[in-house]
Design an enzyme around this catalytic site. Structure first.
Site, PDB file in Angstrom:
ATOM      1  N   HIS A  95       1.308 -10.019  -6.882  1.00 27.31           N
ATOM      2  CA  HIS A  95       1.098 -10.204  -5.226  1.00 27.31           C
ATOM      3  C   HIS A  95       2.633 -10.510  -5.098  1.00 27.31           C
ATOM      4  CE1 HIS A  95       1.346 -10.945  -0.969  1.00 27.31           C
ATOM      5  NE2 HIS A  95       1.644 -11.573  -1.014  1.00 27.31           N
ATOM      6  N   SER A  96       3.341  -8.210  -4.576  1.00 25.46           N
ATOM      7  CA  SER A  96       4.503  -8.308  -3.894  1.00 25.46           C
ATOM      8  C   SER A  96       4.989  -8.194  -4.795  1.00 25.46           C
ATOM      9  CB  SER A  96       4.926  -9.796  -3.226  1.00 25.46           C
ATOM     10  OG  SER A  96       6.419  -9.372  -2.320  1.00 25.46           O
ATOM     11  N   MET A  97       6.635  -8.521  -5.511  1.00 30.08           N
ATOM     12  CA  MET A  97       7.263  -8.110  -6.156  1.00 30.08           C
ATOM     13  C   MET A  97       6.435  -8.586  -7.647  1.00 30.08           C
ATOM     14  SD  MET A  97      11.200 -10.823  -7.990  1.00 30.08           S
ATOM     15  CE  MET A  97       9.609 -12.142  -9.126  1.00 30.08           C
ATOM     16  N   ALA A  99       3.590  -7.358  -7.896  1.00 34.72           N
ATOM     17  CA  ALA A  99       2.633  -6.410  -8.205  1.00 34.72           C
ATOM     18  C   ALA A  99       3.702  -5.704  -8.782  1.00 34.72           C
ATOM     19  CB  ALA A  99       2.257  -5.775  -6.736  1.00 34.72           C
ATOM     20  N   SER A 122      -0.479  -6.311  -4.764  1.00 34.49           N
ATOM     21  CA  SER A 122      -0.759  -6.437  -3.277  1.00 34.49           C
ATOM     22  C   SER A 122       0.252  -6.852  -2.904  1.00 34.49           C
ATOM     23  CB  SER A 122      -1.587  -8.565  -3.707  1.00 34.49           C
ATOM     24  OG  SER A 122      -1.669  -9.465  -2.464  1.00 34.49           O
TER      25      SER A 122
END
Length: 256
Positions: A95-97, A99, A122
């Site tokens: 998720h975020s970083m 990913a 994500s």
């Protein structure tokens, strides 16, 4: 919590070990995040899935360790830490970083000839989509304001000066890693990519998420869910279903 006998327990956390599960899910935290963010995922999917959540240096019980504020360096270290965990099919969720880290770790695994079955990216723009963001250069109050705007951190934590000062170095280092990251031109993975994004995410538009398709030579799909950057806090059931449907289709036979 349990760790593999081959692991020193620093990087790979198993909150609900499932040693006989036919599939392993590796979860990559967001900026400032820790392995414990994925404890509910491990609880929900065990014992059918062995969930490994990564713990980056500079946070919680690794707070005294030097931060890794470069995505490539972090991916190198994670790749090394995950060696030996590919004794069954792997799926990556970041998720975020996380990913971006998952994408770079997947590339390293594929160079070894043993990549993941799928990468779930994500709440993050495609690696080739950049914004001129400089959150890591802000003062402490500026970083705190940014985190509050994402609604991903408990307000009680952000109101506790002592606790917020403890996590600020990790937040600043992670923002530096993300904001200075530049993917290699034409960088791709061979595994399919599933992009997931909130329809009101200020950090990632639907178009920016759709561009993950340019970074895979495998299949691609995009799921848009209601919510902002941390849509998954409220849409956990939807995310778990996406993961479960994929994992059921790509699991190794149960051992006798």
């Amino acid at each position: 919590m349990s760790v593999s006998p081959a692991d020193d327990g620093l990087w790979c956390r198993r909150f609900h070990p499932a040693p006989d599960a036919p599939h392993r899910l590796v979860c990559f935290p967001h900026a400032g995040g820790s392995a414990s963010y994925y404890l509910p995922v491990a609880a929900a999917l065990s014992p059918g899935v062995d969930v490994v959540a990564l713990q980056y240096p500079g946070r919680q019980d690794r707070r005294a360790e030097p931060l890794l504020d470069d995505i490539g360096t972090l991916a190198d270290r994670v790749h090394e830490a995950l060696r030996g965990w590919d004794d069954r099919p792997l799926t990556f969720f970041g998720h975020s970083m996380g990913a971006l880290v998952a994408f770079e770790v997947a590339r390293r695994f594929e160079r070894d000839g043993r990549g993941p079955t799928r990468l779930f990216a994500s709440g993050r723009r495609a690696p080739s989509r950049y914004r001129d963001e400089k959150v890591h250069l802000r003062d402490d109050d500026g970083i705190i304001a940014e985190v509050k705007s994402m609604s991903g951190t408990d307000d009680r934590l952000l109101g506790d000066d002592e606790l917020i000062r403890m996590i600020l170095p990790a937040l600043r280092g992670d923002y530096r890693a993300v904001e200075t990251y530049r993917a290699e031109p034409g960088a791709t993975v061979a595994c399919p990519v599933s992009a997931v994004v909130g329809d009101d995410d200020p950090k990632t538009t639907v178009d920016e998420a759709r561009d993950w398709e340019r970074h895979t030579t495998g299949g691609f799909d995009l799921t848009v869910l209601p919510g902002g950057h941390f849509y998954l806090n409220d849409r956990a059931a939807d995310v778990l279903k996406l993961l479960g449907d994929h994992i059921v289709a790509h699991s190794a036979p149960q051992s006798a």
